[in-house]
Write an enzyme that holds these catalytic residues in place. Structure first.
Site, PDB file in Angstrom:
ATOM      1  N   GLY A  20       0.822  -1.212   0.000  1.00 37.58           N
ATOM      2  CA  GLY A  20       0.000   0.000   0.000  1.00 37.58           C
ATOM      3  C   GLY A  20       0.852   1.257   0.000  1.00 37.58           C
ATOM      4  O   GLY A  20       2.088   1.197   0.071  1.00 37.58           O
ATOM      5  N   ASP A  21       0.182   2.391  -0.135  1.00 37.46           N
ATOM      6  CA  ASP A  21       0.833   3.709  -0.120  1.00 37.46           C
ATOM      7  C   ASP A  21       1.876   3.856  -1.218  1.00 37.46           C
ATOM      8  O   ASP A  21       2.881   4.553  -1.048  1.00 37.46           O
ATOM      9  CB  ASP A  21       1.479   3.992   1.252  1.00 37.46           C
ATOM     10  CG  ASP A  21       0.461   3.972   2.367  1.00 37.46           C
ATOM     11  OD1 ASP A  21      -0.706   4.314   2.109  1.00 37.46           O
ATOM     12  OD2 ASP A  21       0.824   3.609   3.492  1.00 37.46           O
ATOM     13  N   GLU A  22       1.639   3.229  -2.334  1.00 35.29           N
ATOM     14  CA  GLU A  22       2.603   3.280  -3.431  1.00 35.29           C
ATOM     15  C   GLU A  22       2.474   4.572  -4.238  1.00 35.29           C
ATOM     16  O   GLU A  22       3.367   4.919  -5.024  1.00 35.29           O
ATOM     17  CB  GLU A  22       2.409   2.079  -4.382  1.00 35.29           C
ATOM     18  CG  GLU A  22       2.663   0.715  -3.747  1.00 35.29           C
ATOM     19  CD  GLU A  22       1.401   0.083  -3.182  1.00 35.29           C
ATOM     20  OE1 GLU A  22       0.378   0.788  -3.080  1.00 35.29           O
ATOM     21  OE2 GLU A  22       1.433  -1.114  -2.840  1.00 35.29           O
ATOM     22  N   GLY A  23       1.340   5.249  -4.083  1.00 30.84           N
ATOM     23  CA  GLY A  23       1.095   6.463  -4.882  1.00 30.84           C
ATOM     24  C   GLY A  23      -0.062   6.273  -5.855  1.00 30.84           C
ATOM     25  O   GLY A  23      -0.149   6.938  -6.888  1.00 30.84           O
ATOM     26  N   LYS A  24      -0.989   5.372  -5.494  1.00 28.61           N
ATOM     27  CA  LYS A  24      -2.124   5.060  -6.377  1.00 28.61           C
ATOM     28  C   LYS A  24      -2.961   6.304  -6.669  1.00 28.61           C
ATOM     29  O   LYS A  24      -3.354   6.552  -7.800  1.00 28.61           O
ATOM     30  CB  LYS A  24      -3.009   3.987  -5.721  1.00 28.61           C
ATOM     31  CG  LYS A  24      -2.306   2.663  -5.520  1.00 28.61           C
ATOM     32  CD  LYS A  24      -3.166   1.660  -4.774  1.00 28.61           C
ATOM     33  CE  LYS A  24      -3.372   1.964  -3.305  1.00 28.61           C
ATOM     34  NZ  LYS A  24      -2.163   1.857  -2.466  1.00 28.61           N
ATOM     35  N   ASN A  46      -9.700   2.747   5.417  1.00 28.72           N
ATOM     36  CA  ASN A  46      -8.320   2.371   5.771  1.00 28.72           C
ATOM     37  C   ASN A  46      -7.356   2.942   4.723  1.00 28.72           C
ATOM     38  O   ASN A  46      -6.178   3.129   4.994  1.00 28.72           O
ATOM     39  CB  ASN A  46      -8.160   0.845   5.893  1.00 28.72           C
ATOM     40  CG  ASN A  46      -8.741   0.075   4.729  1.00 28.72           C
ATOM     41  OD1 ASN A  46      -9.473   0.605   3.916  1.00 28.72           O
ATOM     42  ND2 ASN A  46      -8.423  -1.208   4.656  1.00 28.72           N
ATOM     43  N   GLY A  48      -5.701   5.781   2.256  1.00 27.90           N
ATOM     44  CA  GLY A  48      -5.447   7.227   2.266  1.00 27.90           C
ATOM     45  C   GLY A  48      -4.707   7.523   0.983  1.00 27.90           C
ATOM     46  O   GLY A  48      -3.555   7.137   0.830  1.00 27.90           O
ATOM     47  N   HIS A  49      -5.369   8.127   0.027  1.00 23.39           N
ATOM     48  CA  HIS A  49      -4.789   8.357  -1.299  1.00 23.39           C
ATOM     49  C   HIS A  49      -4.547   9.853  -1.482  1.00 23.39           C
ATOM     50  O   HIS A  49      -5.481  10.645  -1.494  1.00 23.39           O
ATOM     51  CB  HIS A  49      -5.724   7.811  -2.387  1.00 23.39           C
ATOM     52  CG  HIS A  49      -5.878   6.314  -2.332  1.00 23.39           C
ATOM     53  ND1 HIS A  49      -6.648   5.600  -3.204  1.00 23.39           N
ATOM     54  CD2 HIS A  49      -5.303   5.393  -1.506  1.00 23.39           C
ATOM     55  CE1 HIS A  49      -6.560   4.304  -2.911  1.00 23.39           C
ATOM     56  NE2 HIS A  49      -5.765   4.167  -1.874  1.00 23.39           N
ATOM     57  N   THR A 137      -5.779  -0.012  10.952  1.00 26.42           N
ATOM     58  CA  THR A 137      -6.027   1.436  10.944  1.00 26.42           C
ATOM     59  C   THR A 137      -7.124   1.810  11.942  1.00 26.42           C
ATOM     60  O   THR A 137      -7.424   2.987  12.111  1.00 26.42           O
ATOM     61  CB  THR A 137      -6.446   1.903   9.540  1.00 26.42           C
ATOM     62  OG1 THR A 137      -7.624   1.179   9.167  1.00 26.42           O
ATOM     63  CG2 THR A 137      -5.339   1.641   8.523  1.00 26.42           C
ATOM     64  N   GLN A 230      -5.001  -0.373  -0.720  1.00 26.24           N
ATOM     65  CA  GLN A 230      -4.019  -1.256  -0.075  1.00 26.24           C
ATOM     66  C   GLN A 230      -3.054  -1.802  -1.153  1.00 26.24           C
ATOM     67  O   GLN A 230      -2.801  -1.113  -2.122  1.00 26.24           O
ATOM     68  CB  GLN A 230      -4.714  -2.402   0.679  1.00 26.24           C
ATOM     69  CG  GLN A 230      -5.473  -1.956   1.925  1.00 26.24           C
ATOM     70  CD  GLN A 230      -6.814  -1.298   1.631  1.00 26.24           C
ATOM     71  OE1 GLN A 230      -7.654  -1.866   0.993  1.00 26.24           O
ATOM     72  NE2 GLN A 230      -7.016  -0.100   2.125  1.00 26.24           N
ATOM     73  N   LYS A 337       8.286   7.500  -6.706  1.00 29.29           N
ATOM     74  CA  LYS A 337       9.200   8.018  -5.689  1.00 29.29           C
ATOM     75  C   LYS A 337      10.674   7.700  -5.956  1.00 29.29           C
ATOM     76  O   LYS A 337      11.464   7.528  -5.021  1.00 29.29           O
ATOM     77  CB  LYS A 337       8.779   7.542  -4.285  1.00 29.29           C
ATOM     78  CG  LYS A 337       7.351   7.948  -3.945  1.00 29.29           C
ATOM     79  CD  LYS A 337       6.956   7.701  -2.517  1.00 29.29           C
ATOM     80  CE  LYS A 337       7.249   8.859  -1.621  1.00 29.29           C
ATOM     81  NZ  LYS A 337       6.500   8.828  -0.336  1.00 29.29           N
ATOM     82  N   SER A 338      11.014   7.616  -7.241  1.00 33.04           N
ATOM     83  CA  SER A 338      12.418   7.363  -7.601  1.00 33.04           C
ATOM     84  C   SER A 338      13.304   8.484  -7.062  1.00 33.04           C
ATOM     85  O   SER A 338      14.463   8.252  -6.703  1.00 33.04           O
ATOM     86  CB  SER A 338      12.559   7.307  -9.121  1.00 33.04           C
ATOM     87  OG  SER A 338      11.605   6.442  -9.688  1.00 33.04           O
ATOM     88  N   ASP A 339      12.748   9.690  -6.990  1.00 33.72           N
ATOM     89  CA  ASP A 339      13.513  10.859  -6.513  1.00 33.72           C
ATOM     90  C   ASP A 339      14.026  10.670  -5.078  1.00 33.72           C
ATOM     91  O   ASP A 339      15.031  11.272  -4.698  1.00 33.72           O
ATOM     92  CB  ASP A 339      12.644  12.121  -6.591  1.00 33.72           C
ATOM     93  CG  ASP A 339      11.321  11.953  -5.864  1.00 33.72           C
ATOM     94  OD1 ASP A 339      10.531  11.072  -6.261  1.00 33.72           O
ATOM     95  OD2 ASP A 339      11.066  12.677  -4.872  1.00 33.72           O
TER      96      ASP A 339
END
Ligand code: GDP
Ligand code: IMO
Ligand code: MG
Length: 427
Positions: A20-24, A46, A48-49, A137, A230, A337-339
């Site tokens: 999860g939280d990959e940046g969807k 649960n 959070g985008h 959560t 997720q 998030k490569s940066d």
């Protein structure tokens, strides 16, 4: 930005394929102009985008991330669970920001309702698990899906028929369970007030059979983007059970959670970060407990969008990614998030797990106790976040991409180099 047009009559899926939280949210927002419909098929608040554009930031929980493109229909599908009070708060925030939702946000009558007492049960079950707690959560997700499976839940459509009686009966049942658990330290009076207000608020929306609606649109040649919540490693079947969420977050969940046949699925976009994070408890072989982990957390702002908890950080995990690509049928990868990896002399990738001298590249049944086997990769010093095309990428970053593509046997077609809509590069 180059755009790949979706095929008419198809449902493309955009799925988190790790924890999860990959940046969807960001990518769904970027993709929305190409689609007619954006639909959530699993999970609830649960999730959070985060979506950032024009200097504004929104964190969506139940509402699909296609909502900022004002011409598009957004759907909360039958596979989702919804908390009326949280939904009302989220929707009102968007309305206050000038987004009219009522005409273009439809909710499935078959989606299940999260009651205030489901949230208390979530806390009670976690407390009972003690050191084996999942680190949920606290949004009542597990108890609500459990009740769906045990055929005692309340659905959105119940709002439209003898609701007060049904609500009272289910609440009484929950109170009995809580007494049996000796979990009496709760007071939901205010919460329940807002929740009931949320029920009234929801009545103003189109509560409908969204499966029929979506299939009708597909037959007309419209295009649908299914927004995952997720990630695969939190899937109830394929994740690191029991440290998972309670729904199918994978491609199969798109079919059951929206009511679309598998033959309608088109592209499956698998989204992952250039490194790994996990929030909550459970095995995480790539976790770094050292200064490097802290550095990833700091630079990547890895604090939960829903709970504010520290996210656990580590290098990218190819064992988990390969498994997720397999079970989802991922056709294209999106690396986010490569940066955050800028400025590391060496970055690493987990290529296998090891336990008791045995190595595996397959996802083990029990991920507890495995350690990561790494490959070192040369880092880069350049600032990726200002780059606008692939041609500008430093050689070391190109090599990292090529290495991942070779290991994963799947093309990485989109690269994200910052949180803003604009910082998205299509190859
Ligand atoms: P989701 O749950 O998959 O939608 O992801 P979250 O919103 O929970 O977490 C992703 C976080 O990373 C958010 O704070 C985003 O603003 C941020 N983000 C997304 N893409 C990038 C990126 O390419 N670089 C950086 N630095 N941050 C990003
Ligand atoms: P998005 O959609 C990251 C995690 C929780 C916990 C476990 C079970 O933003 O990627 P739950 O409340 O679902 O019963 O918690 O799953 N979890 C998430 N972690 N991103 C999410 O959603 C998550 N949704 C649940 O931290 O470990
Ligand atoms: Mg999130």
């Amino acid at each position: 930005m180059k755009q790949q047009q979706p095929q008419p009559g198809r449902v493309d899926a955009l799925l988190g394929i790790v924890f999860g939280d990959e940046g969807k949210g960001k990518v769904v927002d970027v993709f929305t102009p190409r689609y007619d419909v954006v639909a959530r098929f699993a999970g609830g608040p649960n999730a959070g985008h985060t979506i950032i554009f024009d200097g504004k930031k929104f964190v969506l929980r139940s509402i699909p991330s296609g909502i900022f493109d004002t011409g598009k229909l957004n759907i909360i599908g039958n596979g989702c669970v919804i908390a009326p009070d949280l939904f009302m708060a989220e929707a009102r925030e968007l309305e206050a920001a000038g987004y009219d939702l009522r005409s273009r946000l439809h909710i499935s009558t078959r989606a299940h309702l999260i009651l205030p007492t489901h949230r208390v049960l979530d806390r009670a079950y976690e407390a009972a698990k003690g050191k084996n707690a999942v680190g949920t959560t606290g949004k009542g997700i597990g108890p609500t899906y459990a009740e769906k499976a045990s055929r005692t839940g309340l659905r959105v459509g119940d709002i439209l028929r003898d609701f007060p009686e049904r609500y009272a009966a289910l609440k009484a049942r929950h109170e009995q369970i809580l007494r049996d658990l000796h979990f009496t330290d709760y007071d939901i009076a205010d919460e329940e007030q807002r929740w009931l207000e949320g029920i009234e608020y929801m009545r103003q929306f189109t509560l409908t059979d969204t499966a029929t609606e979506i299939n009708t649109l597909l037959r007309q040649g419209k295009t649908v983007l299914a927004e995952g919540a997720q990630g695969t490693m939190l899937d109830i079947d394929h994740g690191t059970y029991p440290f998972v969420s309670s729904s199918n977050t994978t491609t199969g969940g798109v079919c059951t959670g929206l009511g679309v046949p598998p033959t309608r699925i088109g592209e499956v976009y698998g989204i992952f970060k250039a490194y790994s994070t996990r929030v909550g408890a459970g095995p995480f072989p790539v976790e770094l407990f050292d200064a490097t982990g802290d550095r990833l957390r700091e630079i990547g702002h890895e604090y939960g969008a829903v709970t504010g908890r520290n996210r656990r950080c580590g290098w990218v995990d190819l064992v988990a990614l390969r498994y997720a690509i397999m079970v989802n049928g991922v056709t294209q990868l999106i690396m986010m998030k490569s940066d955050v990896l800028d400025g590391f002399d060496t970055i690493r990738a987990c290529v296998a797990y090891e336990k008791d001298g045995v190595q595996t590249t397959d996802m083990p049944f029990d991920t507890e106790g495995w350690t990561a086997v790494y490959r070192d990769i040369k880092g880069w010093q350049e600032d990726l976040s200002t780059m606008t095309s692939e041609e500008q990428f430093p050689q070391a970053f190109r090599d990292y991409i090529a290495f991942l593509e070779a290991e994963l046997q799947t093309p990485i077609t989109i690269l994200s180099v910052g949180p803003d809509r604009q910082q998205t590069i299509v190859r």
